[in-house]
Design a protein around this motif. Structure first.
Motif, PDB file in Angstrom:
ATOM      1  N   GLY A  90       0.791  -1.220   0.000  1.00 22.95           N
ATOM      2  CA  GLY A  90       0.000   0.000   0.000  1.00 22.95           C
ATOM      3  C   GLY A  90       0.824   1.270   0.000  1.00 22.95           C
ATOM      4  N   TYR A  91       1.952   1.254   0.714  1.00 26.21           N
ATOM      5  CA  TYR A  91       2.814   2.438   0.753  1.00 26.21           C
ATOM      6  C   TYR A  91       3.384   2.740  -0.644  1.00 26.21           C
ATOM      7  N   GLN A  92       3.871   1.694  -1.310  1.00 23.10           N
ATOM      8  CA  GLN A  92       4.429   1.872  -2.653  1.00 23.10           C
ATOM      9  C   GLN A  92       3.353   2.320  -3.640  1.00 23.10           C
ATOM     10  N   THR A  93       2.161   1.759  -3.480  1.00 22.43           N
ATOM     11  CA  THR A  93       1.050   2.120  -4.373  1.00 22.43           C
ATOM     12  C   THR A  93       0.653   3.577  -4.189  1.00 22.43           C
ATOM     13  N   MET A  94       0.546   4.011  -2.943  1.00 26.49           N
ATOM     14  CA  MET A  94       0.173   5.397  -2.658  1.00 26.49           C
ATOM     15  C   MET A  94       1.230   6.354  -3.175  1.00 26.49           C
ATOM     16  N   GLN A  95       2.494   5.985  -3.026  1.00 31.50           N
ATOM     17  CA  GLN A  95       3.586   6.825  -3.523  1.00 31.50           C
ATOM     18  C   GLN A  95       3.513   6.973  -5.038  1.00 31.50           C
ATOM     19  N   TYR A  96       3.212   5.874  -5.727  1.00 29.25           N
ATOM     20  CA  TYR A  96       3.108   5.903  -7.190  1.00 29.25           C
ATOM     21  C   TYR A  96       1.928   6.780  -7.622  1.00 29.25           C
ATOM     22  N   ILE A  97       0.813   6.635  -6.939  1.00 31.08           N
ATOM     23  CA  ILE A  97      -0.369   7.434  -7.275  1.00 31.08           C
ATOM     24  C   ILE A  97      -0.061   8.918  -7.126  1.00 31.08           C
ATOM     25  N   ARG A  98       0.658   9.274  -6.065  1.00 28.94           N
ATOM     26  CA  ARG A  98       0.999  10.680  -5.855  1.00 28.94           C
ATOM     27  C   ARG A  98       2.022  11.166  -6.876  1.00 28.94           C
ATOM     28  N   ASP A  99       3.069  10.374  -7.087  1.00 31.87           N
ATOM     29  CA  ASP A  99       4.138  10.802  -7.987  1.00 31.87           C
ATOM     30  C   ASP A  99       3.647  10.985  -9.422  1.00 31.87           C
ATOM     31  N   HIS A 100       2.658  10.151  -9.816  1.00 30.49           N
ATOM     32  CA  HIS A 100       2.164  10.206 -11.195  1.00 30.49           C
ATOM     33  C   HIS A 100       0.799  10.899 -11.293  1.00 30.49           C
ATOM     34  N   ASP A 101       0.360  11.471 -10.163  1.00 29.86           N
ATOM     35  CA  ASP A 101      -0.880  12.257 -10.137  1.00 29.86           C
ATOM     36  C   ASP A 101      -2.039  11.481 -10.766  1.00 29.86           C
ATOM     37  N   LEU A 102      -2.202  10.236 -10.357  1.00 30.59           N
ATOM     38  CA  LEU A 102      -3.288   9.413 -10.891  1.00 30.59           C
ATOM     39  C   LEU A 102      -4.629   9.876 -10.326  1.00 30.59           C
ATOM     40  N   PRO A 103      -5.694   9.852 -11.137  1.00 36.61           N
ATOM     41  CA  PRO A 103      -7.003  10.367 -10.708  1.00 36.61           C
ATOM     42  C   PRO A 103      -7.751   9.360  -9.836  1.00 36.61           C
ATOM     43  N   SER A 104      -7.349   9.245  -8.577  1.00 38.49           N
ATOM     44  CA  SER A 104      -7.990   8.291  -7.672  1.00 38.49           C
ATOM     45  C   SER A 104      -7.988   8.849  -6.261  1.00 38.49           C
ATOM     46  N   LEU A 105      -9.149   8.798  -5.609  1.00 42.06           N
ATOM     47  CA  LEU A 105      -9.268   9.187  -4.201  1.00 42.06           C
ATOM     48  C   LEU A 105      -9.066   7.923  -3.362  1.00 42.06           C
ATOM     49  N   VAL A 106      -8.098   7.957  -2.454  1.00 48.58           N
ATOM     50  CA  VAL A 106      -7.686   6.742  -1.755  1.00 48.58           C
ATOM     51  C   VAL A 106      -8.153   6.761  -0.295  1.00 48.58           C
ATOM     52  N   ILE A 107      -8.803   5.677   0.106  1.00 49.58           N
ATOM     53  CA  ILE A 107      -9.141   5.438   1.506  1.00 49.58           C
ATOM     54  C   ILE A 107      -8.447   4.141   1.907  1.00 49.58           C
ATOM     55  N   VAL A 108      -7.587   4.222   2.902  1.00 49.97           N
ATOM     56  CA  VAL A 108      -6.842   3.052   3.350  1.00 49.97           C
ATOM     57  C   VAL A 108      -7.730   2.194   4.245  1.00 49.97           C
ATOM     58  N   VAL A 109      -7.722   0.895   3.998  1.00 54.90           N
ATOM     59  CA  VAL A 109      -8.457  -0.063   4.825  1.00 54.90           C
ATOM     60  C   VAL A 109      -7.453  -1.135   5.236  1.00 54.90           C
ATOM     61  N   SER A 110      -7.046  -1.127   6.505  1.00 46.49           N
ATOM     62  CA  SER A 110      -5.914  -1.971   6.891  1.00 46.49           C
ATOM     63  C   SER A 110      -6.039  -2.504   8.306  1.00 46.49           C
ATOM     64  N   GLY A 111      -5.378  -3.648   8.523  1.00 46.84           N
ATOM     65  CA  GLY A 111      -5.254  -4.180   9.871  1.00 46.84           C
ATOM     66  C   GLY A 111      -4.125  -3.517  10.626  1.00 46.84           C
ATOM     67  N   ASP A 112      -3.207  -2.858   9.931  1.00 50.19           N
ATOM     68  CA  ASP A 112      -2.100  -2.143  10.565  1.00 50.19           C
ATOM     69  C   ASP A 112      -2.614  -0.783  11.009  1.00 50.19           C
TER      70      ASP A 112
END
Length: 346
Positions: free
Chosen positions: A62-84
């Motif tokens: 999830g961390y790598q995915t969120m970083q990629y979304i931010r770095d490439h300005d992908l059009p997605s609103l992210v809500i984290v759902v995690s056991g951590d």
């Protein structure tokens, strides 16, 4: 207008739970991804207006995915759902642009509140927590495939692992790196081989705590590599300056009580049972792990073995939580997990 919702989680059981938590009145088209790389490709294809993102996943977490979304300005609103649920995990994801952070298992009412808060869902609040649903008996459950059972167990433990990690983070005041739990149904002879791979040719110390409820029993063990003790004692900030055998023992018991207690409490909550705990005992000190566990596993023919490797990387600390649940209790665990899940989504 229809919203394209993407649920990214390596667990099929978790993906189904998340999909069932989405308000019925929300006009959505739901897609699924098993890891971050898959999710990114689907976002690029227009399938992820809203992304529900897990953290601990293979291939791309999830961390790598969120970083990629931010770095490439992908059009997605992210809500984290995690056991951590460590504070640092939440802060890191929000700092990278996530809207919010929801802990597993999903609270339907909280999810709806968050969706309304960000203007993603404008429908009327839906009733949650309906009562009157009869519990599911084991005989009513169509026998799942082994891989589906393992997936459900892994998600169950993933949540418990996260709660225990949160408690450890508070104890050490450090971020705890959490793995993907290793879950297997094994014959006792196979367990010997699996154990040998955890700490091969290493001197370890271990604490054991039994637990039991109606139809469910097992043993939880915390396994410490003996070479880690000085670093653990240092982080615990005891008054004593010299690392003695007595201080090592105190550290072993302190960490084990918090780790096992938090994990078993989270299991109790998810299975809707009250697990009674035995007092922790020192299973052994400075011994080979396989020999140390010989008496523990010899009384069982088949077990569900769950291995979780916690670490604090910057302090070179690693220790394992090993949950052993005998074969006769595994069916009861699965039945109660399905019942509890049905109750949350009724």
């Amino acid at each position: 207008m229809t919203t394209n919702v993407l649920i990214c989680d390596d667990s099929g059981f978790a993906r189904r739970q998340m999909a069932r938590s989405i308000p019925d009145a929300w006009d959505v088209n739901i897609s699924f991804a098993e890891h971050g790389k898959d999710a990114i490709e689907q976002i690029k294809d227009g399938k992820g207006d809203v992304l529900f993102l897990d953290l601990n996943m293979p291939v791309m977490d999830g961390y790598q995915t969120m970083q990629y979304i931010r770095d490439h300005d992908l059009p997605s609103l992210v809500i984290v759902v995690s056991g951590d649920v460590q504070a640092e995990a939440r802060n890191r994801m929000v700092a990278m642009g996530a809207l919010d952070f929801i802990r597993k298992p999903i609270d339907n009412e909280k999810l709806t509140t968050i969706l309304r808060q960000y203007g993603l869902y404008t429908g009327a609040p839906e009733a949650t927590g309906k009562s009157g649903q009869a519990p599911i008996d084991a005989a009513q459950i169509v026998a799942p495939k082994k891989e589906d059972r393992i997936d459900a167990y892994r998600e169950l433990v993933n949540v418990a692992m996260g709660r225990a990690g949160e408690s450890l983070a508070s104890l050490f005041d450090e971020f705890i790196d959490l793995p993907i739990p290793n879950v297997n149904e094994l014959e006792t002879t196979e367990l010997h081989m699996a154990i040998a791979e955890i700490h091969s040719n290493t001197s370890v110390s271990a604490v054991s705590k039994g637990f039991i409820s109606a139809g469910i029993a097992g043993e939880a063990l915390v396994i410490f590599n003996d070479s880690n003790f000085a670093n653990i004692v240092e982080l615990l900030k005891y008054d004593e300056s010299e690392v003695t055998e007595a201080l090592e023992l105190e550290a072993l018991m302190d960490v084990s009580n918090i780790l096992i207690g938090a994990c078993l409490n989270a299991l109790s909550e998810q299975l809707n049972v009250k697990l009674s705990h035995n007092h922790p005992i020192i299973l052994g000190r400075h011994r080979n792990l396989d020999n140390l566990l010989q008496s523990t596993i010899s009384r069982w023919n088949k077990v569900m073995a769950i291995e979780i490797g916690y670490s604090i990387k910057k302090h070179d600390i690693q220790f394992d939580l090993l949950l052993l649940i005998p074969g006769h209790a595994m069916e009861q665990v699965y039945t109660r997990l399905v019942n509890a899940t049905e109750g949350r989504h009724a």
